[in-house]
Enzyme design. Structure first.
Site, PDB file in Angstrom:
ATOM      1  N   CYS A   1     -10.850  23.320 -29.487  1.00 47.34           N
ATOM      2  CA  CYS A   1     -11.266  22.005 -28.983  1.00 47.34           C
ATOM      3  C   CYS A   1     -11.332  20.937 -30.077  1.00 47.34           C
ATOM      4  O   CYS A   1     -10.317  20.441 -30.533  1.00 47.34           O
ATOM      5  CB  CYS A   1     -12.589  22.122 -28.241  1.00 47.34           C
ATOM      6  SG  CYS A   1     -12.852  20.762 -27.050  1.00 47.34           S
TER       7      CYS A   1
ATOM      8  N   GLY B   1     -30.862  12.211   3.595  1.00 44.80           N
ATOM      9  CA  GLY B   1     -31.318  11.132   4.449  1.00 44.80           C
ATOM     10  C   GLY B   1     -30.212  10.118   4.621  1.00 44.80           C
ATOM     11  O   GLY B   1     -29.631   9.647   3.635  1.00 44.80           O
TER      12      GLY B   1
ATOM     13  N   GLU C   1     -11.824  27.791 -24.179  1.00 48.85           N
ATOM     14  CA  GLU C   1     -12.964  27.913 -25.085  1.00 48.85           C
ATOM     15  C   GLU C   1     -14.168  28.518 -24.354  1.00 48.85           C
ATOM     16  O   GLU C   1     -14.521  28.112 -23.247  1.00 48.85           O
ATOM     17  CB  GLU C   1     -13.315  26.522 -25.611  1.00 48.85           C
ATOM     18  CG  GLU C   1     -14.554  26.464 -26.510  1.00 48.85           C
ATOM     19  CD  GLU C   1     -14.881  25.053 -26.977  1.00 48.85           C
ATOM     20  OE1 GLU C   1     -15.721  24.914 -27.879  1.00 48.85           O
ATOM     21  OE2 GLU C   1     -14.284  24.085 -26.445  1.00 48.85           O
TER      22      GLU C   1
ATOM     23  N   ILE D   1     -24.391   2.075   2.519  1.00 49.88           N
ATOM     24  CA  ILE D   1     -23.146   2.587   1.940  1.00 49.88           C
ATOM     25  C   ILE D   1     -23.375   3.798   1.041  1.00 49.88           C
ATOM     26  O   ILE D   1     -22.548   4.722   1.004  1.00 49.88           O
ATOM     27  CB  ILE D   1     -22.408   1.461   1.184  1.00 49.88           C
ATOM     28  CG1 ILE D   1     -20.979   1.910   0.831  1.00 49.88           C
ATOM     29  CG2 ILE D   1     -23.183   1.018  -0.051  1.00 49.88           C
ATOM     30  CD1 ILE D   1     -20.106   0.790   0.333  1.00 49.88           C
TER      31      ILE D   1
ATOM     32  N   LYS E   1     -14.609  28.157 -34.766  1.00 48.61           N
ATOM     33  CA  LYS E   1     -14.521  26.701 -34.672  1.00 48.61           C
ATOM     34  C   LYS E   1     -15.143  26.046 -35.899  1.00 48.61           C
ATOM     35  O   LYS E   1     -16.208  26.468 -36.369  1.00 48.61           O
ATOM     36  CB  LYS E   1     -15.230  26.229 -33.397  1.00 48.61           C
ATOM     37  CG  LYS E   1     -15.031  24.770 -33.038  1.00 48.61           C
ATOM     38  CD  LYS E   1     -15.650  24.492 -31.670  1.00 48.61           C
ATOM     39  CE  LYS E   1     -15.437  23.073 -31.200  1.00 48.61           C
ATOM     40  NZ  LYS E   1     -16.008  22.858 -29.840  1.00 48.61           N
TER      41      LYS E   1
END
Length: 549
Positions: free
Chosen positions: A148, A298, A41, A303, A112
């Protein structure tokens, strides 16, 4: 009939690149004896083109590119997606369309019908829905071509009056082809297989489905194009997060066979594995398609920044990633060591720039105004903003793009500093909850230790005051994230969430923080979307609205 599916990575507005890529794959398919090559598409211009579609020149260049593709499509046929002018006297100026090109000429046009207008989609802003549906005849086969959403909805959906396939099936097609731009979310692949397989079974027709792959700023396309037989059985599943061209033999009785080893996944990848792949692709395409090559971030020893650094190295190469350690007077020695261990494991470049004196200079300058007032969030944020100033200075001097390292939990409740740790060109994990970040870190470490174990097991902390922990200000993440998921992704009210067994005060506080942080999210970098409901274009909330659901 030999059908080729071309699952490619397009670039919005890059007509030269998109056209060249399409033509190259046409030639490859021709060499392999394909009769029909199917592209995705709006492949000619890329998806989503957004307000580029309002420029007449943009639409003209789409047509020029399509004609160049047609000229290269000889002794075969292809399907390409592009925006076309809507020549009807009423309605929007454009249609979301597909050309069926045969032997150098456009022989059919499909528009469409069902235009999505939810989450990230805004197609009613640009396109007029089609009300005419006709099959395409080619080499003795009748093709029902849809775009789609036209194959994602059923007549039971009250938003739509007409389902295109319910009209097309009356014309007795032999095969369904659907070209799509279906964005990635970690739960979307299985949903996609079920919906499309049900369509193949419902209409008793084989189905060929082609999706985009690649990232367009925050939106990531995962590929995963599909082929089903008329009983709804999955015949093939193209690779995820990679380009591919595959070939199939379609028989007149509806039989479909793959002309290469099937790539159907024997075991579905976990959500975290998919998120990992999606984020790497998102980083890589953001840089390559924007003309950038080098990233900076930075690195705190925590984590979040560790995971972003690892993903950036995987996406861009260690030589293109600069990690800057910016310790303050509150930074612990083990945080600095964790950060140094990470860069040693990754092999990326790093610098250490202490901010103690810089933050102190700000506090000294503000002493007449702050005199006799207690240390609070003002001094904490001075540290965060000092780091941002230094990182942006290095961006300007050396041509880096700053990666934002805030996670979705922080972004939701406003646990971040505007013009400080919320700065960046792209937010890498802004759609990844903190609990998912821990899972992602463990996944990155599945074969060997890359992210130091101490970064994973130590209590999360911004280290902006002595002995600070995130849990001093927020509920524990394993509780907070569940509440946020129900509110953001599931769109449940506070009362509904409380009835699920969560503490009432905690729920109301989390939702109140989320709503009041909207002004911050309006000023954050674009976020790589990996969930069904991300902050950004798919979640539009008023800044000044007063609502506690």
């Amino acid at each position: 009939m030999k059908i080729a599916l071309a699952q490619l990575n397009y670039h919005v507005g890059n007509f030269e690149s998109n056209t060249t890529k399409i033509i190259d794959h046409l030639k490859k398919a021709q060499q392999n004896g394909a009769d029909l090559v199917v592209f995705a598409e709006l492949c000619v211009c890329g998806y989503p083109a957004r307000d580029f579609l309002e420029f007449d020149d943009f639409i003209s260049r789409c047509e020029e590119a399509a004609q160049a593709i047609a000229a290269a499509c000889t002794d075969m046929a292809c399907i390409i997606g592009l925006p076309l002018p809507n020549h009807k006297p009423k309605g929007k100026e454009l249609s979301n369309s597909a050309y069926f090109i045969e032997n150098g000429k456009v022989t059919a046009i499909v528009n469409k019908a069902l235009l999505p207008n939810y989450d990230i989609f805004d197609e009613y802003r640009y396109f007029e829905p089609s009300t005419e549906f006709n099959c395409i005849d080619f080499k003795g086969y009748r093709i029902a071509l849809t775009i789609c959403e036209d194959l994602w909805n059923t007549t039971e959906n009250p938003l739509y009056v007409t389902n295109p396939m319910d009209v097309l099936i009356e014309q007795k097609p032999d095969v369904m082809i659907n070209i799509a731009a279906s964005p990635f979310a970690y739960n979307h692949d299985e949903e996609r297989i079920v919906i499309l397989g049900d369509n193949a079974k419902r209409y008793n027709l084989p189905l060929f489905y082609v999706n985009h792959v690649g990232a367009q700023t925050e939106i990531i396309f995962d590929g995963g194009s599909l082929v089903f037989d008329k009983a709804g059985k999955l015949i093939d599943e193209l690779p995820y997060f990679d380009e591919a061209i595959t070939y199939y033999n379609l028989k007149k009785d509806g039989g479909v066979s793959a002309l290469q080893p099937s790539t159907i996944k024997k075991i579905r990848e976990t959500d975290i594995e998919q998120i990992h792949q999606g984020l790497v692709l998102g980083i890589r395409d953001y840089f390559s398609k924007s003309g950038f090559s080098r990233a900076i971030l930075g690195l705190s020893g925590g984590i979040d920044s560790a995971v972003v650094c690892a993903l950036a190295v995987e996406a861009l190469g260690a030589e293109n990633v600069m990690a800057v350690l910016l310790p303050s007077k509150f930074s612990t020695s083990h945080s600095l060591k964790d950060a140094e261990d990470l860069v040693a494991n990754l092999g990326c470049k790093h610098e250490i720039i202490p901010i103690k004196d810089i933050a102190q200079a700000f506090e000294t300058a503000l002493h007449p105004q702050f005199e006799n007032l207690p240390f609070n969030i003002a001094e904490e944020n001075i540290q965060s903003r000092s780091r941002a100033v230094l990182l942006m200075a290095m961006c300007n001097k050396f041509g880096y793009i700053l990666l934002n390292t805030s996670n979705k939990s922080e972004a939701a409740v406003g646990y971040g500093t505007l013009y400080g740790d919320m700065c960046g060109g792209i937010s890498v994990i802004g759609d990844v909850y903190k609990t998912q970040v821990f899972e992602l870190a463990k996944h990155i470490n599945k074969d060997k230790e890359i992210i130091p174990i101490n970064s994973i097991i130590k209590p999360p902390s911004a280290e902006l005051r002595p002995d600070q922990k995130d849990s001093d200000s927020l509920p524990e993440y394993d509780v907070l994230d569940k509440i946020l998921f129900e509110y953001i992704e599931q769109r449940r009210s506070s009362n509904e969430i409380i009835k699920m067994g969560f503490d009432a005060d905690t729920v109301r506080r989390a939702i109140r923080l989320t709503n009041s942080a909207e002004h911050k999210r309006y000023q954050t970098p674009p976020i790589l979307r990996v969930s069904p409901k991300a902050f950004g274009m798919g979640r539009r909330m008023p800044i000044v609205g007063k609502y506690l659901s």
